[in-house]
Design a protein around this motif. Structure first.
Motif, PDB file in Angstrom:
ATOM      1  N   GLN A 194       3.406  -3.499  25.089  1.00  6.66           N
ATOM      2  CA  GLN A 194       3.028  -2.130  25.270  1.00  6.66           C
ATOM      3  C   GLN A 194       2.885  -1.392  23.890  1.00  6.66           C
ATOM      4  O   GLN A 194       2.308  -0.390  23.643  1.00  6.66           O
ATOM      5  CB  GLN A 194       3.967  -1.425  26.130  1.00  6.66           C
ATOM      6  CG  GLN A 194       3.638   0.111  26.562  1.00  6.66           C
ATOM      7  CD  GLN A 194       4.448   0.766  27.628  1.00  6.66           C
ATOM      8  OE1 GLN A 194       4.790  -0.083  28.620  1.00  6.66           O
ATOM      9  NE2 GLN A 194       4.722   1.947  27.606  1.00  6.66           N
ATOM     10  N   ASN A 198       0.079   0.470  22.526  1.00  5.80           N
ATOM     11  CA  ASN A 198       0.151   2.092  21.789  1.00  5.80           C
ATOM     12  C   ASN A 198      -0.434   2.345  20.562  1.00  5.80           C
ATOM     13  O   ASN A 198      -0.812   3.319  20.029  1.00  5.80           O
ATOM     14  CB  ASN A 198       1.650   2.531  22.076  1.00  5.80           C
ATOM     15  CG  ASN A 198       1.859   2.754  23.485  1.00  5.80           C
ATOM     16  OD1 ASN A 198       1.089   2.695  24.270  1.00  5.80           O
ATOM     17  ND2 ASN A 198       2.962   2.674  23.665  1.00  5.80           N
ATOM     18  N   HIS A 317      -4.991   3.275  27.180  1.00  9.08           N
ATOM     19  CA  HIS A 317      -4.248   4.399  27.725  1.00  9.08           C
ATOM     20  C   HIS A 317      -3.329   4.175  28.917  1.00  9.08           C
ATOM     21  O   HIS A 317      -2.658   4.967  29.479  1.00  9.08           O
ATOM     22  CB  HIS A 317      -4.992   5.593  28.009  1.00  9.08           C
ATOM     23  CG  HIS A 317      -5.545   6.440  26.601  1.00  9.08           C
ATOM     24  ND1 HIS A 317      -4.455   7.216  26.074  1.00  9.08           N
ATOM     25  CD2 HIS A 317      -6.502   6.374  25.906  1.00  9.08           C
ATOM     26  CE1 HIS A 317      -4.933   8.000  25.068  1.00  9.08           C
ATOM     27  NE2 HIS A 317      -6.348   7.391  25.008  1.00  9.08           N
ATOM     28  N   GLY A 318      -3.737   2.750  29.483  1.00  7.69           N
ATOM     29  CA  GLY A 318      -3.014   2.378  30.643  1.00  7.69           C
ATOM     30  C   GLY A 318      -3.558   2.806  31.890  1.00  7.69           C
ATOM     31  O   GLY A 318      -2.876   2.834  32.855  1.00  7.69           O
ATOM     32  N   LEU A 319      -4.755   3.191  32.073  1.00  2.00           N
ATOM     33  CA  LEU A 319      -5.452   3.609  33.265  1.00  2.00           C
ATOM     34  C   LEU A 319      -5.627   2.405  33.997  1.00  2.00           C
ATOM     35  O   LEU A 319      -5.860   1.166  33.778  1.00  2.00           O
ATOM     36  CB  LEU A 319      -6.640   4.324  32.793  1.00  2.00           C
ATOM     37  CG  LEU A 319      -6.734   5.743  32.587  1.00  2.00           C
ATOM     38  CD1 LEU A 319      -5.996   6.100  31.541  1.00  2.00           C
ATOM     39  CD2 LEU A 319      -8.218   6.252  32.423  1.00  2.00           C
ATOM     40  N   GLU A 323      -8.693   4.544  37.913  1.00  4.29           N
ATOM     41  CA  GLU A 323      -8.784   5.597  37.311  1.00  4.29           C
ATOM     42  C   GLU A 323      -9.737   5.665  35.992  1.00  4.29           C
ATOM     43  O   GLU A 323     -10.494   6.630  35.670  1.00  4.29           O
ATOM     44  CB  GLU A 323      -7.489   5.770  36.437  1.00  4.29           C
ATOM     45  CG  GLU A 323      -6.349   6.237  37.711  1.00  4.29           C
ATOM     46  CD  GLU A 323      -4.818   5.931  37.059  1.00  4.29           C
ATOM     47  OE1 GLU A 323      -4.054   6.393  37.814  1.00  4.29           O
ATOM     48  OE2 GLU A 323      -4.698   5.452  36.017  1.00  4.29           O
ATOM     49  N   ALA A 356      -4.068  11.860  37.054  1.00  5.17           N
ATOM     50  CA  ALA A 356      -3.329  10.987  36.319  1.00  5.17           C
ATOM     51  C   ALA A 356      -4.111  10.499  35.199  1.00  5.17           C
ATOM     52  O   ALA A 356      -3.363  10.013  34.238  1.00  5.17           O
ATOM     53  CB  ALA A 356      -3.530   9.785  37.413  1.00  5.17           C
ATOM     54  N   ASP A 359      -2.929  13.078  32.638  1.00  2.00           N
ATOM     55  CA  ASP A 359      -1.689  12.776  32.155  1.00  2.00           C
ATOM     56  C   ASP A 359      -1.384  11.686  31.317  1.00  2.00           C
ATOM     57  O   ASP A 359      -0.703  11.716  30.344  1.00  2.00           O
ATOM     58  CB  ASP A 359      -0.670  12.673  33.361  1.00  2.00           C
ATOM     59  CG  ASP A 359      -0.513  13.659  34.283  1.00  2.00           C
ATOM     60  OD1 ASP A 359      -0.820  14.758  33.976  1.00  2.00           O
ATOM     61  OD2 ASP A 359      -0.174  13.530  35.773  1.00  2.00           O
ATOM     62  N   LYS A 360      -2.173  10.643  31.641  1.00  3.05           N
ATOM     63  CA  LYS A 360      -2.065   9.354  30.586  1.00  3.05           C
ATOM     64  C   LYS A 360      -2.750   9.578  29.457  1.00  3.05           C
ATOM     65  O   LYS A 360      -2.258   8.990  28.203  1.00  3.05           O
ATOM     66  CB  LYS A 360      -2.754   8.099  31.387  1.00  3.05           C
ATOM     67  CG  LYS A 360      -1.898   7.949  32.618  1.00  3.05           C
ATOM     68  CD  LYS A 360      -2.612   6.548  33.061  1.00  3.05           C
ATOM     69  CE  LYS A 360      -1.650   6.173  34.469  1.00  3.05           C
ATOM     70  NZ  LYS A 360      -2.100   4.906  35.158  1.00  3.05           N
ATOM     71  N   THR A 361      -3.818  10.118  29.094  1.00  6.17           N
ATOM     72  CA  THR A 361      -4.345  10.377  28.058  1.00  6.17           C
ATOM     73  C   THR A 361      -4.092  11.871  26.933  1.00  6.17           C
ATOM     74  O   THR A 361      -4.446  11.876  26.119  1.00  6.17           O
ATOM     75  CB  THR A 361      -6.150  10.474  28.256  1.00  6.17           C
ATOM     76  OG1 THR A 361      -6.213  11.681  29.233  1.00  6.17           O
ATOM     77  CG2 THR A 361      -6.751   9.441  28.851  1.00  6.17           C
TER      78      THR A 361
END
Length: 379
Positions: A194, A198, A317-319, A323, A356, A359-361
């Motif tokens: 992660q 990132n 971004h972890g989508l 999503e 969602a 929020d993640k971006t």
């Protein structure tokens, strides 16, 4: 006759018979110290460091948790699993090209790409070969000449995708990595993954600079450079420098091409690499047609168009897959009703997914999302 036990060179290491040492008061201290070292490592992983910080600080913290004599950390393209960058400790840096040839062109144990798709993405050489290290060509031809013995490898998986690889080495001694140490690495590897993922989201833009033009690198079979266009030289100068004459991603696609020629399967190798300024490059290798003595390897470097970089950025971004589908349709300018019909979900569900995504971006609107992923960099 008294029992002879190998020296305990590493904390909490089993003896030569495979049995753990009897618990002593010092063991409790070691366990507490190990727990603190692991917590320190996790804090670093989630501290928002750049790639150099991850390489330097995370590996330093990891050495306190799992003692090792040399480490190799690499980033990878989650789609092709090819290397995009590498940071080897000495003496590993002197044999990077040999490692690449072994990794992509030879049959051996614990290949990174194999670990990336395995149920357990962590394995040691000793455990896989049942302590028969010479069964591995990598050990015979590369590691043993360097004075290295057991290695502990991990594919760095986050969000179901591989963002890099890690390999820890110990000097050539009968004692290798323990099952407990492998379990520890399996526990912390997702956090290291992660941290690497990132780093792709740090300031910079995925948009391509219109002034950038594709370039070509010509390599011999031993991966030495024969020629390079000025455009390629400029593009490669935008990547993070390493210990090799060219960025490791260039050698990675070339070595993968040679491996593909030995065992034909799949498309020609390519990988996507983010430049230090933000834009992405695509590197792909092929064989130049011509006489045998002139059939060199060509590596084409070209800027990635903004929209082509979107799937990778959404993954970074972890989508989730759904999503990412919603975000992609938003970037194409589709309204909620069209997205609902296209994905066969309700408008309410579209809005839930979109919330969602925001929020993640770290954005608040569709316009902000478009600006984040598709707008050109500021002058």
């Amino acid at each position: 006759m008294p029992l002879i036990v190998w020296p305990n060179r590493y904390p909490n290491h089993p003896n030569d018979l495979g049995f753990p040492f009897p618990p002593l008061a010092s063991d409790t201290v070691d366990m507490a110290r190990s727990g603190r070292a692991e917590q320190d490592l996790l804090r670093l992983c989630h501290g928002g460091m750049d790639r150099e910080g991850v390489r330097r600080e995370v590996l330093r913290a990891l050495r306190r948790l799992i003692p090792n004599d040399a480490a190799f950390l690499a980033t990878a393209d989650p789609e092709t699993l090819l290397l995009t960058g590498a940071w080897p400790d000495e003496p590993l840096g002197t044999v990077t090209q040999l490692f690449l040839d072994n990794e992509f062109g030879r049959d051996d144990v614990n290949k990174f790409a194999t670990l990336a798709t395995a149920a357990r993405p962590v394995a040691s050489l000793d455990s896989t070969t049942r302590r028969d290290r010479p069964a591995s060509e990598r050990y015979r031809e590369i590691m043993r000449p360097l004075g290295l013995g057991d290695e502990l490898r991990s594919a760095l998986i986050a969000g179901g995708q591989c963002w890099g690889y890690l390999c820890l080495h110990r000097e050539d001694h009968e004692l290798g990595f323990t099952a407990a140490e492998a379990a520890t690495l399996a526990r912390v590897s997702p956090h290291i993954a992660q941290a690497l993922r990132n780093t792709m989201l740090l300031p910079g833009s995925p948009a391509a600079d219109p002034a950038l033009r594709p370039g070509v690198v010509l390599l011999a079979d031993d991966l030495s450079t024969i020629a390079m266009t000025p455009e390629a030289e400029h593009l490669l100068s935008l990547l993070e420098p390493g210990q090799l004459p060219l960025p490791v991603a260039v050698y990675g696609v070339a070595a993968a091409l040679r491996g593909l020629e030995r065992h034909p399967a799949g498309p020609l190798p390519s990988t996507r690499v983010r430049t230090r300024a933000g834009p992405w490059l695509n590197l792909h290798a092929s064989r130049l047609a011509g006489p045998p003595d002139a059939a060199h390897i060509t590596v084409v470097a070209e800027p990635v168009e903004p929209r082509a970089a979107v799937p990778l950025m959404l993954s970074a971004h972890g989508l989730t897959a759904r999503e990412a589908e919603v975000a992609t349709l938003v970037l194409r300018g589709n309204p909620t009703r069209t997205i609902s019909a296209t994905l066969h979900i309700s408008a309410h569900t579209v809005q839930d997914h979109l919330k969602a995504v925001f929020d993640k971006t770290g954005v608040r609107s569709r316009r902000d999302l478009v600006a984040l992923l598709l707008s050109p960099p500021p002058p």
